[in-house]
Motif scaffolding. Sequence first.
Motif, mmCIF file in Angstrom:
data_model
loop_
_atom_site.group_PDB
_atom_site.id
_atom_site.type_symbol
_atom_site.label_atom_id
_atom_site.label_comp_id
_atom_site.label_asym_id
_atom_site.label_seq_id
_atom_site.Cartn_x
_atom_site.Cartn_y
_atom_site.Cartn_z
ATOM 1 N N LEU A 112 -49.381 -1.674 6.849
ATOM 2 C CA LEU A 112 -47.981 -1.756 7.264
ATOM 3 C C LEU A 112 -47.447 -3.177 7.110
ATOM 4 O O LEU A 112 -46.325 -3.382 6.619
ATOM 5 C CB LEU A 112 -47.838 -1.289 8.716
ATOM 6 C CG LEU A 112 -48.105 0.201 8.984
ATOM 7 C CD1 LEU A 112 -48.105 0.477 10.473
ATOM 8 C CD2 LEU A 112 -47.066 1.075 8.289
ATOM 9 N N ALA A 141 -43.113 0.135 13.344
ATOM 10 C CA ALA A 141 -44.081 1.230 13.491
ATOM 11 C C ALA A 141 -43.746 2.087 14.708
ATOM 12 O O ALA A 141 -43.828 3.326 14.654
ATOM 13 C CB ALA A 141 -45.495 0.665 13.599
ATOM 14 N N PHE A 149 -40.573 4.348 14.162
ATOM 15 C CA PHE A 149 -40.804 5.510 13.305
ATOM 16 C C PHE A 149 -41.972 6.375 13.778
ATOM 17 O O PHE A 149 -42.302 7.374 13.141
ATOM 18 C CB PHE A 149 -41.035 5.063 11.855
ATOM 19 C CG PHE A 149 -39.794 4.526 11.186
ATOM 20 C CD1 PHE A 149 -38.931 5.371 10.518
ATOM 21 C CD2 PHE A 149 -39.480 3.180 11.256
ATOM 22 C CE1 PHE A 149 -37.776 4.891 9.917
ATOM 23 C CE2 PHE A 149 -38.330 2.681 10.651
ATOM 24 C CZ PHE A 149 -37.470 3.548 9.987
ATOM 25 N N VAL A 171 -45.126 5.743 13.737
ATOM 26 C CA VAL A 171 -46.293 5.688 12.859
ATOM 27 C C VAL A 171 -47.559 5.578 13.703
ATOM 28 O O VAL A 171 -47.605 4.821 14.690
ATOM 29 C CB VAL A 171 -46.198 4.494 11.889
ATOM 30 C CG1 VAL A 171 -47.392 4.482 10.938
ATOM 31 C CG2 VAL A 171 -44.903 4.583 11.095
ATOM 32 N N TRP A 224 -47.586 9.634 9.668
ATOM 33 C CA TRP A 224 -46.161 9.661 9.999
ATOM 34 C C TRP A 224 -45.831 11.030 10.592
ATOM 35 O O TRP A 224 -46.146 12.064 9.983
ATOM 36 C CB TRP A 224 -45.302 9.457 8.756
ATOM 37 C CG TRP A 224 -45.313 8.074 8.204
ATOM 38 C CD1 TRP A 224 -44.410 7.080 8.458
ATOM 39 C CD2 TRP A 224 -46.260 7.522 7.282
ATOM 40 N NE1 TRP A 224 -44.742 5.940 7.762
ATOM 41 C CE2 TRP A 224 -45.879 6.176 7.028
ATOM 42 C CE3 TRP A 224 -47.412 8.008 6.658
ATOM 43 C CZ2 TRP A 224 -46.576 5.332 6.183
ATOM 44 C CZ3 TRP A 224 -48.121 7.173 5.808
ATOM 45 C CH2 TRP A 224 -47.707 5.850 5.575
ATOM 46 N N PHE A 270 -47.429 16.424 10.147
ATOM 47 C CA PHE A 270 -47.726 15.018 9.892
ATOM 48 C C PHE A 270 -47.983 14.800 8.407
ATOM 49 O O PHE A 270 -48.450 15.703 7.699
ATOM 50 C CB PHE A 270 -48.959 14.557 10.671
ATOM 51 C CG PHE A 270 -48.804 14.629 12.159
ATOM 52 C CD1 PHE A 270 -48.275 13.563 12.867
ATOM 53 C CD2 PHE A 270 -49.175 15.773 12.862
ATOM 54 C CE1 PHE A 270 -48.117 13.620 14.252
ATOM 55 C CE2 PHE A 270 -49.022 15.853 14.235
ATOM 56 C CZ PHE A 270 -48.488 14.767 14.932
ATOM 57 N N TYR A 279 -52.325 11.075 -0.374
ATOM 58 C CA TYR A 279 -51.563 11.647 0.735
ATOM 59 C C TYR A 279 -51.970 13.098 0.973
ATOM 60 O O TYR A 279 -52.187 13.853 0.017
ATOM 61 C CB TYR A 279 -50.054 11.602 0.442
ATOM 62 C CG TYR A 279 -49.440 10.230 0.564
ATOM 63 C CD1 TYR A 279 -49.013 9.743 1.793
ATOM 64 C CD2 TYR A 279 -49.276 9.426 -0.560
ATOM 65 C CE1 TYR A 279 -48.442 8.478 1.903
ATOM 66 C CE2 TYR A 279 -48.709 8.162 -0.459
ATOM 67 C CZ TYR A 279 -48.294 7.691 0.775
ATOM 68 O OH TYR A 279 -47.741 6.445 0.882
ATOM 69 N N TYR A 296 -38.798 14.422 5.570
ATOM 70 C CA TYR A 296 -39.168 13.316 6.443
ATOM 71 C C TYR A 296 -37.962 12.401 6.649
ATOM 72 O O TYR A 296 -37.251 12.057 5.701
ATOM 73 C CB TYR A 296 -40.316 12.504 5.845
ATOM 74 C CG TYR A 296 -40.630 11.287 6.686
ATOM 75 C CD1 TYR A 296 -41.197 11.429 7.953
ATOM 76 C CD2 TYR A 296 -40.317 10.007 6.240
ATOM 77 C CE1 TYR A 296 -41.466 10.334 8.752
ATOM 78 C CE2 TYR A 296 -40.579 8.900 7.038
ATOM 79 C CZ TYR A 296 -41.145 9.066 8.288
ATOM 80 O OH TYR A 296 -41.395 7.977 9.078
ATOM 81 N N TYR A 345 -42.753 8.069 2.421
ATOM 82 C CA TYR A 345 -42.522 7.739 3.822
ATOM 83 C C TYR A 345 -42.113 6.272 3.990
ATOM 84 O O TYR A 345 -41.194 5.961 4.744
ATOM 85 C CB TYR A 345 -43.780 8.028 4.641
ATOM 86 C CG TYR A 345 -44.271 9.454 4.513
ATOM 87 C CD1 TYR A 345 -43.537 10.503 5.046
ATOM 88 C CD2 TYR A 345 -45.459 9.750 3.847
ATOM 89 C CE1 TYR A 345 -43.972 11.816 4.933
ATOM 90 C CE2 TYR A 345 -45.907 11.056 3.725
ATOM 91 C CZ TYR A 345 -45.159 12.088 4.266
ATOM 92 O OH TYR A 345 -45.585 13.383 4.138
ATOM 93 N N THR A 346 -42.797 5.370 3.306
ATOM 94 C CA THR A 346 -42.462 3.951 3.435
ATOM 95 C C THR A 346 -41.093 3.650 2.831
ATOM 96 O O THR A 346 -40.406 2.731 3.280
ATOM 97 C CB THR A 346 -43.535 3.071 2.777
ATOM 98 O OG1 THR A 346 -43.676 3.443 1.394
ATOM 99 C CG2 THR A 346 -44.876 3.221 3.487
ATOM 100 N N MET A 373 -38.623 4.433 5.535
ATOM 101 C CA MET A 373 -38.621 3.356 6.521
ATOM 102 C C MET A 373 -37.849 2.149 5.998
ATOM 103 O O MET A 373 -37.005 1.576 6.707
ATOM 104 C CB MET A 373 -40.062 2.951 6.850
ATOM 105 C CG MET A 373 -40.874 4.017 7.565
ATOM 106 S SD MET A 373 -42.601 3.508 7.840
ATOM 107 C CE MET A 373 -42.381 2.168 9.027
ATOM 108 N N CYS A 431 -41.755 16.206 1.745
ATOM 109 C CA CYS A 431 -43.084 15.979 2.320
ATOM 110 C C CYS A 431 -44.161 16.681 1.495
ATOM 111 O O CYS A 431 -44.392 17.880 1.661
ATOM 112 C CB CYS A 431 -43.129 16.469 3.757
ATOM 113 S SG CYS A 431 -41.894 15.727 4.826
#
Length: 628
Positions: free
Chosen positions: A143, A153, A156, A158, A202, A214, A229, A245, A266-267, A270, A284
Amino acid sequence: MPGRIVDEDVVTVRERARIDEIVGSYVHLRNAGGGSMKGLCPFHDEKTPSFQVTPSRGLFYCFGCGEGGDVITFVQKVDNLSFAEAVERLADKVGVVLRFTEGTGPRVEPGLRMRLLEAHKLAAEFFADHITAPDALVARQFLDQRGFDRQAAENFGVGYAPRGGRDLANHLKAKGFRHEELVKGGLIREQGYDFFRGRLLWPIRDSGRSVVGFGARRIHEDDRIPAKYINTPETPLYKKSQVLYGLDLARTQIGKKSQAVIVEGYTDVMACHLAGVDTAVASCGTAFGDDHAKLLRRLMGDHDAFHGEVIFTFDGDAAGQAAAMKVFSGDQNFTSQTYVAVEPSGLDPCDLRLQHGDARVRELVARRVPLYRFVMGNVIAEFDLDRADGRVGALRAAAPLVASVRDQSMVLGYARDLAGMLGMDTEEVRQEVMRAAARSSRRPERETAAPGQRNDEPAQPEAAEPTGIALPDRRERSLSVERETAKLLVQAPAHFAKGYDNLTPEDFSHPAYRAVFEAVLAATGDAGQDWISSIRDHLEHPEIGALLASLGVEPLTTNQEVGRHYVQAHTAKLRLIRVTREIADLKSRLQRTNPVDEATRYNQMFSQLLGLESRRAELTKLGLGPAE
C-alpha cells in the motif's frame, strides 16, 4: 409443502421497508413534486424517466411499460425472486425475523441472507484489524509503495487475511456462525480452511453499502494460488456480474453528477477517489458487462443537460484499443454518452497519481474523448492518409462504426468529424456511412435525396425516385407486421373474414401500407378483373405501384401453409400494436395531466384507458405474444 410466512410478518415487512429507500438502491430517484419521485425504469430501456415512486402510498408505477406494485413486488421483479424470497430479503434489510406456518416440505433456511450479511460485516472488520499485524508487513509495504497511507486503508476498509489457515473460520464460529453458513457465504472452504489466506483484501459492497464479498491480491511469493487476484465465489450475496467495487462510495456522486468513471482495479478506484474523481468504480474479477451497464444506467438516471457520461480509462496500447472496441460493440447499453480517457504514458490511475500527483488523475478524466472518435482514430491510423487509396480504405473501414452509433440524430455530426479526420468531402463520407448502414441492416438516416443523387442502396430497392409518399424499407423491423399483413391482403385475400377482420386504415402506421389497404377496400367487389390489377387501379398515388408489385411477389415469412389461422393472427397482432400505441400515448397524456386541477379530463382519459386495456386483453387472448 413448505410453511407460509405469517401474514402479520408480511405486513410488518411492507410497513418497515421504505419503498423510496429500497428502490433508491437500484434506481437514481429525483423529486418530482407532489410527494412523488421519478427515475429511469429498471424494467425497460428508456431515456426520459417515466418510473414514478410514491412513498406516502408505498407504491411504484411505470407509465412506460405498465409495471407497478408495492415494495415487495418491486424486489420480486428487479431481482427475479419469488414472493417469499422477496419478503425474506426485505426482512433481512429491515431486521424482521419471520415466522412460518407449519409445512411438510424443505425450504431455504429463514434469515440466511441476514446471517451471511452479518458474517461478511464481521469478516471485513476482522481483516481490517489484521492490516496492522506483524504478518501483514508485506501488505502495508504494498500500500505504501502505491501512495496509500494508513488513513486511506481505513477509509476504504482495506484488510489482510492471516496465513494461519483457519483464523477467520475460528473467529466467526466463536461468534455463533455454523460451518455450513460460512461455506455458503464463500468465507471458508468445504474442508474448513479460510477462503482467503495471506492476501491483501478489499471489501466489496453493494449499492446499499452492505459487504457482499472480497477481492484479494497475492503479495507473498510462496502463495500456493498463482493468480494475482482472486474474488469471492458466486454466493447468495455475491454475483460478480452485478457488483462494482467502489459503488458504495461513488453511488451518490454518480447520481448527482450523472457520471461514472470505469477503471480496471481496486487501487485505481482508491487513487481516483483520493484525487477527487469520486465517481470511479471497477468491475470485480470479470469484464465490464451488460448487468454492470444496467446498474449504472439506473443509478445515473437522466440528466437534462447532456444525458450523462460513462468514461472508461484504457491504456493507449493494443490491449487498450481492443478493450475500447469491445466497449464500443456494447455501447447500446448506455443512454449516456460514452467516453474514453487515455493516458499517453500508459500509466494506470494509481501509478499516474503516484508519479505525477492528484491533479494529473483529474486531468486524465477531463481530457476524455468520445468513444466513437477514439475508435475511429485507431481504425484510420492503419491507413496512409497521404494517398487517395489510403483515404478511401480508411473511409470504408470507419464508416460502419459511424453507422452503428446508437443515437441516429448524431450520425451526421459524426460523419462530419470523420470527414475532417480524413480530409474528404462531407457528402462523400455521408453517402458511405449510409451505404454501410444499409449493408449492416441498420436503419439509415432518413433524409430527402438531393437532385441527381443515386439511391441504389440495397436496403431501399423500392425507392427509385423521391415521391409524394416515402416508400418503406422492407427490412424495417418495427413495420414487419404491417408488411406481412399487406402481403396477405394482396396474395391471400380469400382467407380474410368479411370486413378484413375489422382492420381499418388507421391500423397501418406507415402511409404507404395504409394507401395499399385503402386501395384494397376500394377494389373489393370488382368483378372480372385480376385482383392485383384491380388494387392498382384504385391506388390514389401511382408511385405506390412499385410497392404493390413487391408485396405481390415477396415470399410470406412462413414455411407453413397459409390459411385462416395465419391471417387471423396477423390481423389481430396489427390491431394489438395499434391499441398498444394508443395506450402508450394516453398514459403519456395522463402523466402530464394534474388529477386535481383537471379532474374531469383526467377521469375521462382514465376511463378511456380502461377500455383500451380491455381491448388489448381481448386481442391477447387470441394467443399472441408481445407485438414485434
